[in-house]
Design a protein around this motif. Structure first.
Motif, short mmCIF file in Angstrom:
data_model
loop_
_atom_site.label_atom_id
_atom_site.label_comp_id
_atom_site.label_asym_id
_atom_site.label_seq_id
_atom_site.Cartn_x
_atom_site.Cartn_y
_atom_site.Cartn_z
N VAL A 171 -1.33 -3.72 2.80
CA VAL A 171 -1.46 -4.26 1.45
C VAL A 171 -2.80 -3.85 0.85
CG1 VAL A 171 0.03 -6.24 1.94
CG2 VAL A 171 -2.44 -6.44 2.29
N GLU A 172 -2.83 -3.84 -0.49
CA GLU A 172 -4.07 -3.60 -1.22
C GLU A 172 -4.11 -4.55 -2.41
OE1 GLU A 172 -3.57 0.01 -4.15
OE2 GLU A 172 -2.74 0.58 -2.18
N ASP A 206 -4.10 -4.51 6.92
CA ASP A 206 -2.84 -4.55 7.65
C ASP A 206 -2.51 -5.99 8.02
OD1 ASP A 206 -2.79 -1.81 7.56
OD2 ASP A 206 -3.50 -1.53 9.61
N ILE A 207 -1.24 -6.34 7.86
CA ILE A 207 -0.74 -7.64 8.31
C ILE A 207 0.46 -7.37 9.21
CG2 ILE A 207 0.24 -9.86 7.65
CD1 ILE A 207 -1.16 -9.57 4.96
N GLU A 208 0.35 -7.75 10.49
CA GLU A 208 1.45 -7.55 11.43
C GLU A 208 2.00 -8.91 11.84
OE1 GLU A 208 2.40 -5.67 15.87
OE2 GLU A 208 0.46 -5.33 14.91
N HIS A 267 0.83 -1.21 0.00
CA HIS A 267 0.00 0.00 0.00
C HIS A 267 0.86 1.26 0.00
CE1 HIS A 267 -3.71 2.22 0.51
NE2 HIS A 267 -3.28 2.80 1.62
N ALA A 268 2.10 1.17 0.51
CA ALA A 268 2.95 2.36 0.63
C ALA A 268 3.48 2.82 -0.72
CB ALA A 268 4.11 2.07 1.58
N ASP A 269 3.96 1.89 -1.55
CA ASP A 269 4.59 2.29 -2.82
C ASP A 269 4.00 1.58 -4.04
OD1 ASP A 269 5.57 -0.28 -2.56
OD2 ASP A 269 7.64 0.33 -2.18
#
Length: 293
Positions: A214-215, A258-260, A182-184
């Motif tokens: 993530v997307e 989100d995956i942590e 999702h960031a880049d």
């Protein structure tokens, strides 16, 4: 796995006369056991191989990697293409510490690949340190990657499965789903096939404490983006049935998730597109591996 060794490099010319027969004998012995007196021999470097990675050379996707060593070495993942695809593959050889073994810098060694099964489905060209693969027709088989030295193979990897199939749109015309950071918006994995045959090419490799947003990007058979998650439609994420709790923590945020990574282990996560209470599309389980550095 086949390994052979052949050494041809001469010992450097002595710059001064040496009267000691013992020193001359040592020089001859060194010539016999090393291609390069200042470093390990080709055989030694090849013997250090513990893991092999295959990635798209543009960095957009991971294709496969090996598990095990020696006769037990096998691939996790395969090469899946569509007719007309042209890709360049980087093949990375790693030692037991996970460090890259630099085999191709000197130009003595080169990658090669041979095909079995539907060999006419692929065309492969070696460029020394990487492979160029073109999908020319449908079919499946295996691809064997070798390290060549002076016209013979010093090392052959286990056979890597490949298949070349046409795009077949599934739900809402979706032919391919890409998992993106999702960031880049870099690709982390993508799907192949549709319906019950759909599966992920690639997986997530995390360390405890890692947090990843993530997307999903949905594409039709022509590669056009389908706006599947918009309006009342939302993206949900959950653990696949049978996956242990405590390895990852999951959270959905409408258009991304989100995956942590919490603790060492392997699980599968499932992404679902919802329209209110109605399921629009459920994707196959995506492997998430969490290991301590």
């Amino acid at each position: 796995m086949a390994r052979h060794s052949r050494r041809t490099s001469p010992f450097p010319l002595l710059r001064r006369r040496v009267g000691s027969a013992a020193l001359l004998s040592a020089a001859v012995a060194l010539t016999a056991c090393s291609d390069d007196p200042t470093g390990p021999s080709i055989e030694d470097r090849i013997d250090e191989i513990e893991t092999i990675r295959v990635d798209l050379r543009d960095g957009s996707a991971h294709v496969a990697h090996t598990h095990g060593s020696g006769a037990a070495m096998h691939w996790h993942g395969d090469l899946h293409l569509h007719p007309g695809d042209e890709v360049e593959l980087d093949v990375t050889f790693l030692d037991a510490q996970g460090d890259t073994i630099r085999l191709f810098d000197s130009g003595e060694l080169a990658l090669a690949a041979s095909l079995s099964g539907a060999s006419g489905a692929l065309q492969i060209e070696s460029h020394g340190d990487h492979l160029e693969v073109t999908a020319v027709g449908e079919g499946e088989g295996t691809l064997t990657i070798s390290i060549m030295h002076d016209g013979h193979s010093d090392f052959s990897a286990p056979a890597l499965a490949f298949e070349v199939v046409d795009h077949e749109p599934g739900a809402d015309g979706v032919a391919v789903v890409r998992l993106l950071d999702h960031a880049d918006e870099s690709e982390l994995a993508h799907t192949h096939d549709t319906g019950d045959d759909m599966y992920w090419q690639g997986h997530l490799h995390l360390h405890p404490g890692d947090e990843l947003e993530v997307e999903l990007e949905f594409l039709d058979a022509d590669g056009h983006v389908i706006d599947l998650v918009s309006g009342d439609r939302t993206l949900m994420v959950s653990l696949a049935e049978g996956s242990a709790s405590g390895v990852v923590e999951l959270a959905a945020h409408g258009d991304h998730a989100d995956i942590e990574a919490v603790a060492d282990g392997e699980v599968e996560v499932v992404f679902t597109v919802m329209d209110g209470d109605e399921v629009v599309m459920t994707l196959p389980g995506l492997e998430v591996e969490v290991v301590t550095h």
